[in-house]
Design a protein around this motif. Structure first.
Motif, short mmCIF file in Angstrom:
data_model
loop_
_atom_site.label_atom_id
_atom_site.label_comp_id
_atom_site.label_asym_id
_atom_site.label_seq_id
_atom_site.Cartn_x
_atom_site.Cartn_y
_atom_site.Cartn_z
N LEU A 1 4.23 19.01 19.43
CA LEU A 1 3.04 19.05 18.52
C LEU A 1 1.45 18.99 19.52
O LEU A 1 0.62 20.06 19.35
CB LEU A 1 3.07 17.97 17.51
N GLN A 2 1.82 18.21 20.31
CA GLN A 2 0.69 18.23 21.32
C GLN A 2 0.55 19.49 22.06
O GLN A 2 -0.55 19.88 22.12
CB GLN A 2 0.80 17.02 22.44
N VAL B 1 -3.35 26.26 20.42
CA VAL B 1 -4.25 26.71 19.33
C VAL B 1 -5.80 26.20 19.98
O VAL B 1 -6.57 26.90 19.60
CB VAL B 1 -3.83 25.69 18.19
N ALA B 2 -6.04 25.09 20.49
CA ALA B 2 -7.56 25.00 21.03
C ALA B 2 -7.80 25.98 22.12
O ALA B 2 -8.83 26.57 21.86
CB ALA B 2 -7.63 23.38 21.68
N ARG B 3 -7.01 26.26 23.08
CA ARG B 3 -7.23 27.41 23.95
C ARG B 3 -7.46 28.69 23.48
O ARG B 3 -8.48 29.39 23.84
CB ARG B 3 -5.81 27.16 25.16
N GLN B 4 -6.47 28.99 22.19
CA GLN B 4 -6.68 30.41 21.65
C GLN B 4 -7.90 30.48 20.85
O GLN B 4 -8.75 31.46 20.75
CB GLN B 4 -5.42 30.70 20.71
N GLN B 5 -8.30 29.30 20.32
CA GLN B 5 -9.74 29.26 19.59
C GLN B 5 -10.86 29.57 20.48
O GLN B 5 -11.85 30.26 20.40
CB GLN B 5 -9.85 27.94 18.61
#
Length: 68
Positions: free
Chosen positions: A18-19, A25-29
């Motif tokens: 999950l981490q 996801v944060a990097r892709q955002q």
């Protein structure tokens, strides 16, 4: 190994997964935000180039192409 230890191990792996997914996801955002800014910049540049095209000034076609 008893059932409680097995569950603890599984939870630990799930937390790690999950981490890692959250970081992805944060990097892709961030990448998406950068790409959106770049797209907006390119769209502005394209509109600027289209406005500066000869004969495309919007004056109703003042420059007529030769017919003969």
């Amino acid at each position: 190994m008893n059932e409680i230890e097995d569950l603890q191990i599984r939870i630990s792996f799930q937390e790690d997964s999950l981490q890692e997914l959250n970081l992805t996801v944060a990097r892709q955002q961030n990448e998406l935000a950068i790409l959106r800014k770049e797209l907006a910049r390119l769209m502005d540049r394209l509109l600027e180039l289209e406005r500066n095209q000869p004969g495309e000034s919007g004056d109703g076609g003042a420059e007529l192409p030769p017919h003969y």
